[in-house]
Design a protein around this motif. Structure first.
Motif, PDB file in Angstrom:
ATOM      1  N   THR A 107      -5.263   1.368  -2.067  1.00 20.68           N
ATOM      2  CA  THR A 107      -4.567   2.609  -2.386  1.00 20.68           C
ATOM      3  C   THR A 107      -3.083   2.319  -2.536  1.00 20.68           C
ATOM      4  OG1 THR A 107      -6.178   3.901  -1.124  1.00 20.68           O
ATOM      5  CG2 THR A 107      -4.078   4.961  -1.640  1.00 20.68           C
ATOM      6  N   LEU A 108      -2.490   2.806  -3.607  1.00 18.93           N
ATOM      7  CA  LEU A 108      -1.066   2.620  -3.865  1.00 18.93           C
ATOM      8  C   LEU A 108      -0.388   3.985  -3.936  1.00 18.93           C
ATOM      9  CD1 LEU A 108      -2.773   0.423  -5.764  1.00 18.93           C
ATOM     10  CD2 LEU A 108      -0.471  -0.384  -6.196  1.00 18.93           C
ATOM     11  N   ALA A 137       6.870   3.158 -13.624  1.00 17.68           N
ATOM     12  CA  ALA A 137       7.040   2.134 -12.601  1.00 17.68           C
ATOM     13  C   ALA A 137       6.049   1.010 -12.856  1.00 17.68           C
ATOM     14  CB  ALA A 137       6.838   2.712 -11.210  1.00 17.68           C
ATOM     15  N   THR A 138       6.505  -0.213 -12.762  1.00 18.11           N
ATOM     16  CA  THR A 138       5.626  -1.368 -12.944  1.00 18.11           C
ATOM     17  C   THR A 138       5.171  -1.885 -11.585  1.00 18.11           C
ATOM     18  OG1 THR A 138       7.491  -2.891 -12.985  1.00 18.11           O
ATOM     19  CG2 THR A 138       6.742  -2.006 -15.102  1.00 18.11           C
ATOM     20  N   PHE A 139       4.008  -2.529 -11.562  1.00 23.93           N
ATOM     21  CA  PHE A 139       3.520  -3.166 -10.353  1.00 23.93           C
ATOM     22  C   PHE A 139       2.562  -4.277 -10.755  1.00 23.93           C
ATOM     23  CE2 PHE A 139      -0.751  -1.225 -10.221  1.00 23.93           C
ATOM     24  CZ  PHE A 139      -0.568  -0.131 -11.059  1.00 23.93           C
ATOM     25  N   PHE A 160       4.298   1.468  -4.556  1.00 27.90           N
ATOM     26  CA  PHE A 160       4.277   0.714  -3.308  1.00 27.90           C
ATOM     27  C   PHE A 160       2.856   0.714  -2.741  1.00 27.90           C
ATOM     28  CE2 PHE A 160       4.148   4.570  -0.740  1.00 27.90           C
ATOM     29  CZ  PHE A 160       4.735   5.512  -1.591  1.00 27.90           C
ATOM     30  N   PRO A 161       2.426  -0.424  -2.127  1.00 25.98           N
ATOM     31  CA  PRO A 161       3.155  -1.694  -2.070  1.00 25.98           C
ATOM     32  C   PRO A 161       3.137  -2.396  -3.420  1.00 25.98           C
ATOM     33  CG  PRO A 161       0.957  -1.978  -1.175  1.00 25.98           C
ATOM     34  CD  PRO A 161       1.104  -0.505  -1.461  1.00 25.98           C
ATOM     35  N   ASN A 162       4.028  -3.320  -3.622  1.00 27.41           N
ATOM     36  CA  ASN A 162       4.117  -4.075  -4.864  1.00 27.41           C
ATOM     37  C   ASN A 162       4.649  -5.474  -4.552  1.00 27.41           C
ATOM     38  OD1 ASN A 162       4.169  -4.778  -7.581  1.00 27.41           O
ATOM     39  ND2 ASN A 162       6.210  -3.933  -7.891  1.00 27.41           N
ATOM     40  N   PRO A 163       3.864  -6.534  -4.836  1.00 29.78           N
ATOM     41  CA  PRO A 163       2.537  -6.551  -5.449  1.00 29.78           C
ATOM     42  C   PRO A 163       1.477  -5.973  -4.514  1.00 29.78           C
ATOM     43  CG  PRO A 163       3.131  -8.743  -4.725  1.00 29.78           C
ATOM     44  CD  PRO A 163       4.362  -7.894  -4.550  1.00 29.78           C
ATOM     45  N   ASP A 191       8.794  -1.370  -0.779  1.00 28.09           N
ATOM     46  CA  ASP A 191       7.640  -1.257   0.115  1.00 28.09           C
ATOM     47  C   ASP A 191       7.759  -0.072   1.060  1.00 28.09           C
ATOM     48  OD1 ASP A 191       9.575  -2.085   1.891  1.00 28.09           O
ATOM     49  OD2 ASP A 191       8.547  -3.906   2.525  1.00 28.09           O
ATOM     50  N   GLY A 192       8.842   0.711   0.923  1.00 33.13           N
ATOM     51  CA  GLY A 192       9.031   1.894   1.749  1.00 33.13           C
ATOM     52  C   GLY A 192       9.693   1.632   3.085  1.00 33.13           C
ATOM     53  N   GLN A 193      10.026   0.372   3.378  1.00 34.97           N
ATOM     54  CA  GLN A 193      10.653   0.021   4.645  1.00 34.97           C
ATOM     55  C   GLN A 193      12.167  -0.146   4.474  1.00 34.97           C
ATOM     56  OE1 GLN A 193       8.669  -0.116   7.479  1.00 34.97           O
ATOM     57  NE2 GLN A 193       7.133   0.602   6.008  1.00 34.97           N
ATOM     58  N   ASN A 194      12.897   0.038   5.567  1.00 33.14           N
ATOM     59  CA  ASN A 194      14.346  -0.148   5.559  1.00 33.14           C
ATOM     60  C   ASN A 194      14.692  -1.578   5.954  1.00 33.14           C
ATOM     61  OD1 ASN A 194      14.927   2.525   4.858  1.00 33.14           O
ATOM     62  ND2 ASN A 194      14.861   3.201   6.979  1.00 33.14           N
TER      63      ASN A 194
END
Length: 317
Positions: free
Chosen positions: A241-242, A311-313, A232-235, A164-167
């Motif tokens: 917008t992804l 990449a799957t989502f 991202f985000p996933n799901p 999700d791009g977060q740490n």
């Protein structure tokens, strides 16, 4: 009896005959439970183990059928966070959990050095793997199954960026990854990355499979997910917008992009994207309200190097 009453009796008999001819109720009557979220069944010894040991919270949904593993002939089944493995000894079924944590680290080229023995309040040291366990991760490990479910720690607590791009603060175990989100511990969906791609597509809700299916050949997949790309985000909810991030292209290389939809269709992008000076591709794309829900993939193919990243989502409502 009046004509009207005879007509009613005949209508009732016709309804009963039609109902009797319909397919049986999906799976439950045969000991199998169908999960429409992923299109897979769960039954038998695997279902009993899943229900006894935490179910959805610990293992997630089934993401493959039961199948015969090519490498050793064992019957296994993948879940979002685990792989169940069946052994039969003296007609007794024994379920063990696959080492998806170790396999994920090997697949991503990660490794964590052992640390020396630690003796401190609230800290448990595991000489078998050379790592410690403490705080909320230790409490969760002890309360939710310990070594039998998660295995031993194979890293210390580390901060990593997740899809999700977060740490997040995370820790790896032989059979999974703990992730601290706020004040709660969740389990990473590592097995979703490791499942053979040809077994991921879901099935119709009935009839359930008659038994374990062959594993088949992963090369038969149109594209296989790899570990150098993510969405991202996933799901993701529909009509949003992804982002698509992929590594390993030539600096400045043009990249063709297309989507593989759950219904088997492909959707090409009307433009060419470009990797940056480090060979990184980062683009945004849209989904529509009419798009089908389920498992998608996005593919980026370098037009000079022929490098393919997938990449799957999952699209959800």
């Amino acid at each position: 009896m009046s004509h009207r009453r005879w007509s009613g009796v005949l209508l009732l008999l016709a309804v009963l005959l039609v109902l009797g001819a319909l397919p049986s109720a999906p799976a439950q009557a045969q000991g199998q439970h169908y999960f429409p979220q992923t299109g897979h069944f769960l039954g038998g010894a695997f279902r009993s183990f899943w229900e006894r040991n935490g179910g959805l919270d610990i293992f997630g949904y089934p993401i493959s059928p039961e199948f015969v593993q090519n490498s050793d002939g064992r019957i296994v089944q993948y879940f979002e966070r685990a792989r169940f493995e069946l052994d039969v000894v003296n007609d007794q079924a024994f379920i063990s959990l696959g080492l998806v944590g170790r396999e994920y680290l090997a697949a991503t080229g990660q490794g964590f050095p052992r640390v020396g023995p630690v003796s401190a309040p609230g800290v448990r040291y595991f000489p078998e793997t050379g790592h410690t366990l403490r705080g909320q991760f230790l409490t969760f490990w002890q309360q939710r199954g310990g070594a039998e479910i998660f295995g031993l720690p194979i890293s210390e607590e580390v901060v990593q960026q997740l899809p999700d791009g977060q740490n997040y603060l995370v820790q790896y175990f032989e059979r999974g990854r703990f992730e601290l989100v706020g004040n709660s511990v969740r389990l990473g969906t590592l097995a979703s990355i490791l499942v053979p791609c040809q077994l991921r597509p879901g099935m119709a809700p009935y009839p359930p499979p008659a038994g374990p299916v062959p594993e088949g050949d992963s090369s038969a997949c149109v594209q296989q997910p790899n570990l150098q790309a993510r969405v991202f985000p996933n799901p993701a909810p529909i009509a949003t917008t992804l982002g698509f991030e992929a590594h390993g292209y030539k600096p400045g290389e043009r990249v063709a992009i297309w989507l593989n939809l759950p219904n088997g269709e492909a959707r090409t992008f009307p433009f060419r994207a470009y990797a940056n000076a480090d060979g990184l591709l980062l683009i945004g794309f849209f989904t529509e309200t009419s798009d089908p829900l389920g498992h998608w993939s996005i593919v980026g193919q370098g037009l000079e190097s022929d490098t393919v990243r997938v990449a799957t989502f999952t699209l959800v409502r």
